[in-house]
Design an enzyme around this catalytic site. Structure first.
Site, short mmCIF file in Angstrom:
data_model
loop_
_atom_site.label_atom_id
_atom_site.label_comp_id
_atom_site.label_asym_id
_atom_site.label_seq_id
_atom_site.Cartn_x
_atom_site.Cartn_y
_atom_site.Cartn_z
N CYS A 60 -6.26 -12.19 5.93
CA CYS A 60 -7.43 -12.38 5.06
C CYS A 60 -7.79 -13.85 4.88
O CYS A 60 -8.88 -14.16 4.40
CB CYS A 60 -7.21 -11.73 3.71
SG CYS A 60 -6.88 -9.97 3.82
N HIS A 72 -11.74 -14.63 -1.95
CA HIS A 72 -11.47 -13.45 -1.14
C HIS A 72 -11.64 -12.22 -2.03
O HIS A 72 -11.25 -12.23 -3.20
CB HIS A 72 -10.04 -13.54 -0.59
CG HIS A 72 -9.63 -12.31 0.15
ND1 HIS A 72 -10.42 -11.77 1.14
CD2 HIS A 72 -8.56 -11.49 0.02
CE1 HIS A 72 -9.82 -10.68 1.59
NE2 HIS A 72 -8.70 -10.49 0.93
N ASN A 117 -12.51 -4.66 0.50
CA ASN A 117 -11.86 -5.82 1.11
C ASN A 117 -12.12 -5.80 2.62
O ASN A 117 -11.63 -4.92 3.33
CB ASN A 117 -10.36 -5.75 0.82
CG ASN A 117 -9.57 -6.90 1.42
OD1 ASN A 117 -10.10 -7.70 2.19
ND2 ASN A 117 -8.30 -6.98 1.06
N1 ACO Z 1 -5.75 7.09 -6.36
C1 ACO Z 1 -5.00 7.63 -7.34
N2 ACO Z 1 -3.74 7.25 -7.57
C2 ACO Z 1 -3.23 6.29 -6.79
C3 ACO Z 1 -3.96 5.69 -5.76
C4 ACO Z 1 -5.27 6.13 -5.55
N3 ACO Z 1 -6.05 5.63 -4.59
N4 ACO Z 1 -3.18 4.76 -5.16
C5 ACO Z 1 -2.01 4.77 -5.80
N5 ACO Z 1 -2.04 5.67 -6.77
C6 ACO Z 1 -0.98 6.03 -7.71
C7 ACO Z 1 0.38 5.62 -7.21
O1 ACO Z 1 0.90 6.60 -6.32
C8 ACO Z 1 1.16 5.52 -8.50
O2 ACO Z 1 1.53 6.82 -8.88
P1 ACO Z 1 3.00 7.08 -9.53
O3 ACO Z 1 3.03 6.26 -10.77
O4 ACO Z 1 2.97 8.55 -9.75
O5 ACO Z 1 3.97 6.62 -8.48
C9 ACO Z 1 0.11 5.05 -9.52
O6 ACO Z 1 -1.17 5.32 -8.92
C10 ACO Z 1 0.20 3.59 -9.85
O7 ACO Z 1 0.28 2.89 -8.65
P2 ACO Z 1 0.42 1.35 -8.68
O8 ACO Z 1 0.72 0.87 -7.31
O9 ACO Z 1 1.35 0.98 -9.79
O10 ACO Z 1 -1.04 0.90 -9.11
P3 ACO Z 1 -1.53 -0.55 -9.43
O11 ACO Z 1 -2.06 -0.57 -10.80
O12 ACO Z 1 -0.53 -1.60 -9.06
O13 ACO Z 1 -2.76 -0.70 -8.44
C11 ACO Z 1 -3.36 -1.69 -6.35
C12 ACO Z 1 -2.56 -0.59 -7.06
C13 ACO Z 1 -4.81 -1.49 -6.65
C14 ACO Z 1 -3.12 -1.60 -4.87
C15 ACO Z 1 -2.87 -3.04 -6.90
O14 ACO Z 1 -1.48 -3.15 -6.85
C16 ACO Z 1 -3.49 -4.18 -6.17
O15 ACO Z 1 -4.65 -4.43 -6.26
N6 ACO Z 1 -2.69 -4.93 -5.43
C17 ACO Z 1 -3.21 -6.04 -4.67
C18 ACO Z 1 -3.19 -5.67 -3.29
C19 ACO Z 1 -4.49 -5.85 -2.58
O16 ACO Z 1 -5.52 -6.04 -3.14
N7 ACO Z 1 -4.35 -5.77 -1.29
C20 ACO Z 1 -5.44 -5.87 -0.42
C21 ACO Z 1 -4.95 -6.42 0.85
S1 ACO Z 1 -4.21 -7.92 0.64
C22 ACO Z 1 -5.34 -9.05 0.48
O17 ACO Z 1 -6.40 -8.91 0.93
C23 ACO Z 1 -4.99 -10.18 -0.36
#
Ligand code: ACO
Length: 329
Positions: free
Chosen positions: A119, A256, A286
């Site tokens: 990215c 980003h 993204n």
């Molecule tokens: N829909 C519904 N539930 C979901 C989904 C979804 N799409 N995805 C995950 N869940 C569930 C998980 O399974 C988990 O369930 P559980 O508690 O029963 O195990 C629950 O939701 C919570 O999951 P978390 O991973 O704790 O959710 P979080 O609040 O951390 O959000 C996210 C996840 C959005 C990915 C966050 O961690 C994030 O934004 N991380 C940054 C990563 C990113 O943006 N990456 C992009 C690529 S990297 C880059 O470009 C920089």
């Protein structure tokens, strides 16, 4: 004693963007995996994304963005000296996507190569291009950020498939008299945690058709989130200091576009109102290295950039990698 000559670095002379026509909403995704519009919007800020057609590849999108930049800048393709394409979803490992784009836009004189920094690729490419212009080696450089992330997303994995989209953006760089161009940059990488964000493609040298079981984006979401916020914040602040600027002198922060909560946290730490941050992830998700050039193009086209404005670009991506750039429009 003679004064050293001022650095003749690069300025953006035109921009272009291309987004595929197919819109996939959060509700559409809720028919494919167990998720909901409410979950995706509240965790990420994303409402919809564009997805390329099956026969539409990264170079097709990149070439369209490049063509628009050429047209808007009134620049002939034959005048391009170098094409750098930032992508982690090349059409093929080789020929590079840059070579495919060179052919498609008729940039017959141009040297061409791809650059991979996930990215962060577009910023790495811009800063690389600036060195060629400042050294006087090249006059006109096309930098493209283009991605078909839909081709490396596991559409059965709700943890990742809701985050990404396809698209392309392009800029043409030249030295422009009277413009300070790129004032300062900061680039960094930390290769010590290869597993928090990765793609184990069947085309990498570690893998072959038998060993690759899941050639999809793998991500430790919470860890990526934590590191993205702190690296983007640190990188942007170092870059501002190098440029001798205060945050209030920057008209637009173009980050980003991974997640609205990441952008919000970075803005908060920097003490900058979100009004000064360009955000389009609600519409596109993204798009990796395409996020920043598309956001730049849209800001320019909506008349929100005037000559002399200062802009700060800041990114974070797989590797992990990060970077910031302060430029004068
Ligand atoms: N829909 C519904 N539930 C979901 C989904 C979804 N799409 N995805 C995950 N869940 C569930 C998980 O399974 C988990 O369930 P559980 O508690 O029963 O195990 C629950 O939701 C919570 O999951 P978390 O991973 O704790 O959710 P979080 O609040 O951390 O959000 C996210 C996840 C959005 C990915 C966050 O961690 C994030 O934004 N991380 C940054 C990563 C990113 O943006 N990456 C992009 C690529 S990297 C880059 O470009 C920089």
């Amino acid at each position: 004693m003679a004064q050293p000559l001022p650095r003749r670095g690069a300025s953006i002379v035109s921009t272009g963007a291309y987004l595929p026509t197919r819109v996939v909403t959060n509700d559409d995704l809720a028919h494919m995996v167990e998720t909901s519009d409410e979950w995706i919007q509240s965790r990420t800020g994303i409402k919809q994304r564009r997805i390329a057609a099956e026969d539409e590849f990264t170079s097709d999108m990149g070439a369209k963005a490049a063509q628009q930049a050429l047209e808007l800048g009134g620049i002939a393709p034959e005048s391009i000296d170098l094409i750098i394409v930032a992508t982690c979803t090349p059409d093929t490992i080789f020929p590079s996507t840059a070579c495919h784009i060179q052919r498609k836009i008729g940039a017959t004189r141009a040297a061409a190569f791809d650059l991979l920094a996930a990215c962060s690729g577009f910023l790495y490419a811009m800063i690389t291009a600036d060195q060629f212009i400042a050294s006087g080696v090249y006059k006109t450089i096309l930098v493209v950020g283009a991605e078909k992330l839909s081709s490396i997303v596991n559409w059965k994995d709700r943890n990742t498939c809701v985050l990404f989209g396809d698209g392309a953006g392009a800029v043409i760089l030249q030295h422009r008299e009277g413009s300070r161009g790129m004032l300062a940059f900061n680039l960094g990488a930390d290769g010590s945690q290869p597993d928090i964000l990765s793609l184990s493609s069947g085309e990498g040298s570690r893998f072959n058709a038998e060993t690759v079981t899941a050639p999809f984006i793998q991500m430790a979401g919470k860890e990526v989130y934590r590191q993205a916020v702190s690296a983007m914040n640190r990188s942007a602040e170092e870059c501002l200091e190098k440029a001798g600027c205060k945050p209030e002198q920057i008209r637009w922060f173009i980050p980003h576009q991974a997640n609205f909560r990441i952008v919000e946290a970075v803005a908060q730490r920097m003490g900058v109102s979100l009004e000064h941050f360009v955000i389009n992830l609600d519409r596109y998700g993204n798009m990796s290295s395409a996020c920043i050039p598309v956001a730049l193009h849209e800001t320019m086209m909506s008349g929100k950039l005037d000559r002399g404005d200062l802009v700060l670009l800041v990114t974070f991506g797989g590797g992990v990698t990060w970077g910031s750039l302060v430029l004068e429009w």
